[in-house]
Each structure stands twice: as C-alpha cells, then as structure tokens.
Design a protein around this motif. Structure first.
Motif, PDB file in Angstrom:
ATOM      1  N   PHE A 184       0.812  -1.205   0.000  1.00 55.30           N
ATOM      2  CA  PHE A 184       0.000   0.000   0.000  1.00 55.30           C
ATOM      3  C   PHE A 184       0.854   1.266   0.000  1.00 55.30           C
ATOM      4  CE2 PHE A 184      -2.988  -3.072   2.148  1.00 55.30           C
ATOM      5  CZ  PHE A 184      -3.668  -3.339   0.978  1.00 55.30           C
ATOM      6  N   CYS A 185       1.949   1.191   0.689  1.00 52.40           N
ATOM      7  CA  CYS A 185       2.846   2.350   0.649  1.00 52.40           C
ATOM      8  C   CYS A 185       3.330   2.587  -0.783  1.00 52.40           C
ATOM      9  CB  CYS A 185       4.043   2.117   1.564  1.00 52.40           C
ATOM     10  SG  CYS A 185       3.707   2.451   3.292  1.00 52.40           S
ATOM     11  N   LYS A 186       3.660   1.475  -1.407  1.00 52.38           N
ATOM     12  CA  LYS A 186       4.186   1.634  -2.758  1.00 52.38           C
ATOM     13  C   LYS A 186       3.151   2.223  -3.701  1.00 52.38           C
ATOM     14  CE  LYS A 186       7.773  -1.866  -2.545  1.00 52.38           C
ATOM     15  NZ  LYS A 186       8.026  -3.306  -2.672  1.00 52.38           N
ATOM     16  N   ASP A 187       1.929   2.035  -3.340  1.00 52.94           N
ATOM     17  CA  ASP A 187       0.883   2.609  -4.173  1.00 52.94           C
ATOM     18  C   ASP A 187       0.730   4.110  -3.942  1.00 52.94           C
ATOM     19  OD1 ASP A 187      -1.786   2.480  -5.721  1.00 52.94           O
ATOM     20  OD2 ASP A 187      -2.346   3.332  -3.768  1.00 52.94           O
ATOM     21  N   MET A 188       1.175   4.539  -2.787  1.00 54.05           N
ATOM     22  CA  MET A 188       0.941   5.938  -2.440  1.00 54.05           C
ATOM     23  C   MET A 188       1.744   6.883  -3.319  1.00 54.05           C
ATOM     24  SD  MET A 188       1.054   5.616   1.671  1.00 54.05           S
ATOM     25  CE  MET A 188       0.014   4.455   2.552  1.00 54.05           C
ATOM     26  N   LYS A 189       1.135   7.994  -3.562  1.00 52.95           N
ATOM     27  CA  LYS A 189       1.825   8.960  -4.416  1.00 52.95           C
ATOM     28  C   LYS A 189       3.138   9.395  -3.791  1.00 52.95           C
ATOM     29  CE  LYS A 189      -1.860  10.628  -7.277  1.00 52.95           C
ATOM     30  NZ  LYS A 189      -3.017  11.503  -7.371  1.00 52.95           N
ATOM     31  N   LYS A 190       3.093   9.531  -2.512  1.00 57.08           N
ATOM     32  CA  LYS A 190       4.312  10.010  -1.852  1.00 57.08           C
ATOM     33  C   LYS A 190       5.461   9.018  -2.016  1.00 57.08           C
ATOM     34  CE  LYS A 190       2.498   9.671   2.480  1.00 57.08           C
ATOM     35  NZ  LYS A 190       2.431   9.671   3.927  1.00 57.08           N
ATOM     36  N   PHE A 191       5.128   7.798  -2.292  1.00 56.79           N
ATOM     37  CA  PHE A 191       6.187   6.826  -2.533  1.00 56.79           C
ATOM     38  C   PHE A 191       6.299   6.494  -4.017  1.00 56.79           C
ATOM     39  CE2 PHE A 191       5.087   5.909   1.960  1.00 56.79           C
ATOM     40  CZ  PHE A 191       6.318   6.210   2.511  1.00 56.79           C
ATOM     41  N   GLY A 192       5.749   7.378  -4.806  1.00 55.86           N
ATOM     42  CA  GLY A 192       5.901   7.207  -6.238  1.00 55.86           C
ATOM     43  C   GLY A 192       4.867   6.321  -6.895  1.00 55.86           C
ATOM     44  N   GLY A 193       3.882   5.925  -6.146  1.00 57.59           N
ATOM     45  CA  GLY A 193       2.858   5.067  -6.731  1.00 57.59           C
ATOM     46  C   GLY A 193       1.702   5.861  -7.305  1.00 57.59           C
ATOM     47  N   PRO A 194       0.793   5.182  -7.920  1.00 56.46           N
ATOM     48  CA  PRO A 194      -0.337   5.861  -8.550  1.00 56.46           C
ATOM     49  C   PRO A 194      -1.377   6.369  -7.556  1.00 56.46           C
ATOM     50  CG  PRO A 194      -0.527   3.494  -8.825  1.00 56.46           C
ATOM     51  CD  PRO A 194       0.796   3.742  -8.163  1.00 56.46           C
ATOM     52  N   GLY A 195      -1.373   5.869  -6.377  1.00 58.27           N
ATOM     53  CA  GLY A 195      -2.313   6.345  -5.376  1.00 58.27           C
ATOM     54  C   GLY A 195      -3.735   5.874  -5.569  1.00 58.27           C
ATOM     55  N   ARG A 196      -3.874   4.770  -6.224  1.00 61.07           N
ATOM     56  CA  ARG A 196      -5.228   4.299  -6.489  1.00 61.07           C
ATOM     57  C   ARG A 196      -5.791   3.455  -5.358  1.00 61.07           C
ATOM     58  NH1 ARG A 196      -3.777   3.283 -12.457  1.00 61.07           N
ATOM     59  NH2 ARG A 196      -2.629   1.575 -11.530  1.00 61.07           N
ATOM     60  N   MET A 197      -4.914   2.843  -4.651  1.00 62.50           N
ATOM     61  CA  MET A 197      -5.418   1.879  -3.679  1.00 62.50           C
ATOM     62  C   MET A 197      -5.933   2.531  -2.401  1.00 62.50           C
ATOM     63  SD  MET A 197      -2.697  -1.101  -4.358  1.00 62.50           S
ATOM     64  CE  MET A 197      -3.641  -2.334  -3.536  1.00 62.50           C
ATOM     65  N   LYS A 198      -5.348   3.586  -2.092  1.00 62.61           N
ATOM     66  CA  LYS A 198      -5.851   4.378  -0.972  1.00 62.61           C
ATOM     67  C   LYS A 198      -5.987   3.576   0.311  1.00 62.61           C
ATOM     68  CE  LYS A 198      -9.228   5.974  -3.663  1.00 62.61           C
ATOM     69  NZ  LYS A 198     -10.311   6.785  -4.215  1.00 62.61           N
TER      70      LYS A 198
END
Length: 775
Positions: A69-83
């Motif tokens: 989930f962190c990897k999904d986060m924008k702050k970690f460069g992810g798309p931020g879709r999973m929230k």
DNA sequence: GGCAACGTAACT
DNA sequence: AGTTACGTTGCC
C-alpha cells in the motif's frame, strides 16, 4: 453533528446502476450506502466507518514505505489508487468517528464526564456489531441490558436487542476482521482450527505418543543424537482423523469452538489452589466473569480474573494456549496467548479517549462480557511483540537485506501445493505412489527397523500435512500489524490481592519457570497478567517446536514472533511460503530453522529473505528441493531495492545444513562447497545421487568445506563407496563420518581409514561404518 | 477467495 | 480544500 447521514442511500442504488463505469465497481453502493444510512434507523443499520485511534503503536508509526500500500501511495511514487493505509500502520483499535452519536438521544459519548466506571459504560457510545446501531447503553430502554461487550473492538457490543433476538453477529464480526481478526494469530481462526481439530481431550487421547519434551531441551544435543530410532520414532502415518483436519483457517464459525473451548476449560484444582490468592494486576474479581451466559465456568482460573482494557485479556490466550497444547502436545508453544495486542497496549486505545479500561468494569455488570471474539488476546500479544519485534527486525533488516512485507505471490511454487489439495484422507497421493529421491515413498515412511539408520538429527519422514487450501491469509496478515509490546516493563514482583507484592522476585520466578515445559508455561500464563508476561519471556522460549503441527495458523505465527525464538522447528508442517517469509523477516535473531518435510513452495521463502544469523538449516525431505532450488536458496537475496547490495549467499553463515532425502547432485554440492564457508555439519543421508565424486567436490582443494567440515552424514547414500574415505583424509577438521547403511562402503575400508588416520587423528568406529574422532 | 480500484467518510 | 484511508465492489 451526526455522522454525515446524507440519507441518500436510496439514490445510490439507482444511481450506481446508471453511472457504473465499465470494469469499475459500483460507484456508491459500498461504504457510502452503508454509512449513510440514517442513524435513526432502528435496526439493520449500516456499520459505521471507524477511524484510527491515533494512539496505538500502529497509528503512531510512520509508513514503512515498502509495503504494497505504501508503494501505491503517491508520496512513494505510486499511482495512489489503492488508498489504503500502510500495513504497518493498520490501527489496532479503530474507534468510532467523532461524529458518531447515539441513535436515541443524538448525543456523542459522554463517558469522559463521568467517574464511575459503570456510569462511564452507560454513557459511552456502543456500536452493535449486529445491527450497527450506536447507542448509549443508558439510552436503551431494555431492563435487562444483557448486551455482549466485544472486548476486542472499542465501543463495540452486541446490543441487548440483538443479543436477545439471538441474532448472529457473524456478519459484523467479519466486518471487523480487518481490524483484528486478520492479524496473524487471530483467534477467530484459531478457534476455527481448534474446532476442526476436534475436542482437545480427544486429541490428547488420540495421540498419546506425543509426549511433550522438556523445555530447555538442548536442541543441539537432540539433533546430534545417535541415529537409532526407537520403535516409537519410526515414521508412521498420521491417524486418519488427523489427516482430515485440514483447516479452513479463516472460517468465522467460532461459536461452536467456544463451546468446545468452554467444555475444555478444566478446573484444574492444582493450579487454582496454587494460585488462588494471586491477584491480578488490574482488577478485582468479577462475579459475572465466572460464568458465561450458558452458565458454564469459563475456566479454571476461578477467582483469578483480571481484565485489561477490554476485559480480561489473558484468559483467552490461555485457553488457546491450553488448547493448543492439548491438541498437540508436541507443540510446546502456546501461541495462544500471543496476541495481546489489540487493546492491551497501554496506548492502543479504545476509542473514545478514555474509554479504555474503564469501559470494562462498568459494562460488565450490565452487559455481560461474552468472549465471542478473543482476538483481543492476539492483539495484545501482538502489541507487545510489535515494539520489540518491529524495532529489532527493522534494525536488523536495515543492515541486512530487508524484504518488503509483501511476499511475492507464488508462481511456480504454487504448483506443488495444489497437488496436495485434492484429498482428505490421504494427503499426498502423488507422493504415495511416487518415489522421492529414488526412495520409495513407503520406504521413507515405514523404515524396517533393521535398515533404519535414520536418526542423527533427522526428522522422521512422515506424511506432510496438507497445506491449507489457500495458504493462510498472509496477505491479510500483511494488512495487520504485530503490535508492539507494552511500554511498561513487566513488574518485578507479583501484585497480591492485599495490595502488597509477592515476596519472590521476577527473576526467581523466571528460574522456576525455566524448569517448566512449554505446556506448563502455558498453564502458568493463565494465572494472571504478570505471569502471562513473564512466561512469555523469550528466555523461556529459546526453542519453539511445532514439528508436525498439522496447521500453522496466524495465531501461531504471532506467538512465534512474540517470543522471538532462536530456534524454530516447523518440520512437517503445512506452513506456506508467505507465512514463512513473513516469519523470517520478523525473526532476525533466528539461528536454527527446521523445515524438514515442508514443501519447497514454502521453503522457497528463504530465497527472498535473508537470515543473517542462521546457523542451522534443516531442509531435509523437502519435496521438490533439487539442484535448481538449491541454487535459488544459495544465491544472493532477491532483493533488488536500492541499497540492497549484499550479493553474498543468504546462507553464508550456516554451519549445520541438513539435506537428507533430497534429490540433489554434485551441482548443489559444488555450490555448497563454494558458498558456505562456515559449513561444519552436513547431512546428506538418503541423498541417492550423492557419490564419491560428490565427496571429492566437498573435500577438494580450494573449497572452504574441506577445512570447515567436521561432521558429515552420508548414511544410506548407496552410491558412496569406499573410495570416499580417501577423500575425507583431506579434511582437516573432520570429526565424524557417518557411512552407515551405505551398501558400497565396507567395514574393512573404515578400519583401513582408521589405521591410516591414526598417525594424525585417532578415529574409531562408533558403530558399523560410523567413524568418529576418538578424542 | 484474493485483490485492485474507488467513493467518500473522516479528518487536517 | 486537501488528505487519508475505510469499507465495498466486481474482476480474476
């Protein structure tokens, strides 16, 4: 300020149908529909979204930056879709939102304004896990407010209405799985498994041969024992009934389990007598506690009750402990206790700021606590474990090769598991009729006594337990946190009822505990919170033995983590890859790992993890472990994240490697001889591909094994001949060479070896073809 | 059954 | 207004 109850839930349904985008979930039916139900809805309301307590260890942690989930986060460069929140930050005790109000009086929780415990309860908001109504118990006009307080989740109960109506809370229970039950060690699952294990006492009777072994058993001595198998040690098939006990680990049908549990709760006069005067730390007696609603005596502790924030945390643990012990006497770990985390963490809080402990005592009088969901135990344990464990793990992994929490999905490794899934009675038909490593399956399991050289640190091959259908929800586990241990250290002395402290200090107790078996420790853990903590001291659990434990449950995993054993025996279990990977990453101090008889699918978890301190690795009889897999095992960690530059062999520090019964060839030995500079003891018995050339490789000039090997087991390696003895003369440190039952090795050759070596190193024949350094 | 995706509640 | 992340959905 009611929860935003927009009341548009009706619209949602129609709207959602129209607006649904292709391949997208219905837009609004989900949470919103649920949440937006009018709070005055009298029943079957929607469950309210809960929110972080912001106090628990998980909440105060920072994001790991590595989980799915962190990897999904924008702050970690992810798309931020999973929230989704970081899996390390899954709240332990999610609370009702501040906007929640009583469905009756429309007011918020008022417990903070009160002193009296019982009053606090009456004026705090309680959410029914069945109808989802949120009320002040005081606002209910039910005289006999026999709601059932859920100890695990703050402000959660089964309201009197639902309770009286006999409604099932299962749905709701499932809903908050996410909060607690998915945690490794979830009792829900444990109970399930227990249920499926059947009655504990029966289980005990069924398996009288499973004697518990004394604790503090010097593990090394054990595995170094002479290779004599007593008849009782002969491999034997599991009783049919056990085979059937594949668990569906995550069923939520725990009611019956509780029933079983309750029946099992024994009134052990010895212990209750012994302990009757010991006061628990937090609380006084509660007469209601003695019986559950069915009037059954919960357990033997009798007056020795305590309750944590949400009630008595220990007892369930204990029950589980005892249960697991009962069910599997060979399991010297309770694991049940393990999870104290949910609510016991000093900070992990019940919702409404302050509800915590107070919540308990009051409620209990009015609303009897029924242990419907003992996850609290888990949580508490986890809570304890988390601080230490996470810290340790992180510290350690920071220096080593840290793995992301998420274990990669199994791919090719899944296959073997699937094979196991097709039967009930016989777990592995494919093995039954198949030869493993050239040794007929039957031979591996029913060794004629005359040709049973086994022993010598060998786990007796037996039927491997069936892996759970889908490996226990480690993915789910990832969403949960092993909670940190409480910040406060265990008390130095045992508090007594009269307010004084017991004269004996903790360390003295610890010495006494040191004489107990794990099973007995589990019993002690039921005594009181203090003992519970003391008995969990990792000094008492340096070795955890789950050998042949049919099913490794999340609860066990958390229990293991909590105890941080140096030695872990998971041989002949159905542990899955994810579970194992999860464990390894959390046991940075693990020195001995036994996985014999596990599937390669599981053992392959070692490929993606680093066990820097691992000294002993037992992977004998691991099905599917061949040269290619050995290569994977010995190659550098597959961690490609930045900073992970360690390209050394993951098992570089292993000194004791047990490879009995594997289909490995010289290819593997070549790797071993190059990659394992510390290898001192090597067990290659029952490796039918091993031959003189293999020995040559191990002892060749330039290899590290030549000088490091002290102990080699080649028993029942039928391709090894007398010639190998010549190679061993090159080994500077060799102390024991086991060539028993090697058909092509003669006693004469052994005697010649002794004679020739006598000049430098005196050897003797300890047994036929078992050469041992004399001094 | 697991998982990615997402609406939106809850909070800042 | 912006951010976080809960709880649900439907796909695989």
């Amino acid at each position: 300020m009611a929860l935003s109850l927009s009341g548009d839930d009706e619209e949602y349904d129609s709207e959602s149908e129209q607006q649904r985008a292709a391949n997208r979930p219905k837009p609004k039916v989900g949470t919103s529909a649920a949440i937006k139900l009018p709070s005055n809805r009298s029943s079957s309301g929607a469950r309210r979204r809960r929110t972080r307590c912001r106090k628990c260890e998980a909440c105060v942690r920072t994001e790991c930056g590595e989980c799915h989930f962190c990897k999904d986060m924008k702050k970690f460069g992810g798309p931020g879709r999973m929230k989704q929140s970081c899996i390390m930050r899954q709240c332990i005790a999610p609370v009702l939102p501040h906007t929640a109000v009583c469905v009756v009086c429309k007011e918020a929780g008022k417990e903070d304004t009160l002193e009296e415990e019982e009053e606090k309860f009456n004026f705090m908001l309680m959410e029914c896990s069945i109808c989802n109504e949120i009320v002040h118990p005081n606002c209910l006009k039910v005289n006999d407010a026999s709601g059932v307080v859920n100890d695990e989740l703050p402000n959660c109960w089964e309201c009197p209405k639902c309770n009286h109506a006999g409604k099932s809370g299962k749905v709701s229970i499932n809903m908050w799985f996410k909060y607690a039950s998915n945690l490794p060690g979830s009792l829900l699952r444990e109970q399930k498994s227990l249920k499926e294990e059947g009655d504990a006492s029966t289980a005990v009777k069924r398996r009288p041969d499973r004697e518990e072994t004394p604790r503090y058993r010097p593990e090394e001595t054990l595995h170094r024992q002479p290779p004599l198998l007593s008849p009782s040690n002969l491999p034997r098939p599991r009783p049919e009934d056990k085979l059937r006990k594949k668990r569906k680990l995550f069923d939520d049908d725990e009611e019956e389990d509780l029933g079983v549990r309750k029946k099992e709760k024994s009134d052990d006069p010895y212990y209750s007598k012994l302990l009757h005067h010991i006061k628990t730390e937090e609380e006084d007696e509660d007469p209601y506690e003695e019986e559950d609603e069915e009037g059954r005596v919960p357990h033997f502790r009798g007056g020795v009750e305590r309750r944590g924030r949400f009630g008595d945390p220990e007892d369930e643990a204990d029950e589980r402990d005892s249960r697991s012990s009962l069910l599997n006497p060979s399991v010297k770990t309770p694991f049940g206790d393990s999870d104290q985390s949910l609510c016991s963490s000093p900070q992990a809080g019940p919702s409404s700021e302050g509800g915590s402990e107070t919540q308990e005592k009051g409620p209990r009088r009015k609303a009897r606590r029924k242990r419907r969901l003992p996850n609290r135990e888990l949580s508490r344990e986890l809570s304890k474990a988390l601080n230490q464990e996470i810290q340790k793990t992180e510290d350690c992994l920071a220096n080593e090769n840290r793995q992301p929490l998420k274990v990669e999905p199994q791919t090719e490794n899944e296959e073997p598991q699937r094979l196991f899934r097709n039967e009930l009675g016989d777990q592995r038909p494919h093995l039954k009729n198949k030869e493993m490593n050239g040794t007929p399956w039957e031979l591996r399991h029913f060794y004629p006594s005359q040709i049973t050289p086994l022993g010598f640190n060998r786990s007796t091959p037996t039927n491997r337990p069936v892996p759970p259908h889908s490996p226990p929800k480690c993915v789910q586990m990832e969403r949960h946190v092993i909670r940190p241990p409480p910040i406060s250290p265990p008390p130095d002395r045992l508090p007594l009822k009269d307010g004084k402290s017991h004269v004996i200090q903790r360390e003295v107790w610890m010495k006494i505990f040191g004489y107990l078996t794990h099973q007995e420790l589990c019993v002690c853990m039921r005594v009181c919170k203090t003992w519970n903590r003391w008995c969990c001291d990792k000094r008492l659990w340096t070795m955890i033995d789950l050998n042949r434990c049919t099913s490794i449950t999340p609860l066990m995993l958390s229990g293991i983590i909590r105890r941080q054993p140096g030695s872990l025996d998971l041989s002949w279990t159905n542990i899955s890859k994810k579970q194992l990977g999860w464990l390894i990453n959390r046991l940075p101090g693990l020195r001995v790992l036994k996985l014999s008889g596990c599937s390669w699918a599981a053992v392959s978890a070692l490929c993606t993890s680093s066990c820097p301190l691992l000294r002993t690795l037992d992977v004998q009889w691991v099905e599917g472990l061949k040269d290619a897999q050995m290569r994977d095992l010995l190659s550098p960690p597959t961690d490609n994240r930045p900073g992970q530059l360690d390209n050394r062999c993951k098992l570089r520090n292993v000194e004791d490697l047990r490879l009995a019964g594997l289909d490995i060839t010289d290819t593997s030995l070549r790797l071993i001889s190059r990659q394992m500079p510390s290898l001192s003891m090597l067990d290659l018995s029952y490796c039918n591909h091993i031959n003189d050339q293999s020995v040559n490789l191990l002892t060749a000039a330039g290899t590290t094994t030549r000088d490091s090997l002290t102990d080699i087991n080649l028993s029942v390696c039928n391709r090894v001949t007398d010639h190998s003895l010549n190679f061993f003369k090159r080994c500077g440190s060799i102390c024991q060479i086991d060539l028993r039952f090697c058909k092509q090795v003669t006693r004469t050759a052994c005697e010649r070896f002794i004679a020739e070596m006598s000049v430098s190193v005196p050897f003797r024949l300890k047994e036929d073809k078992l050469l041992q350094k004399a001094s």
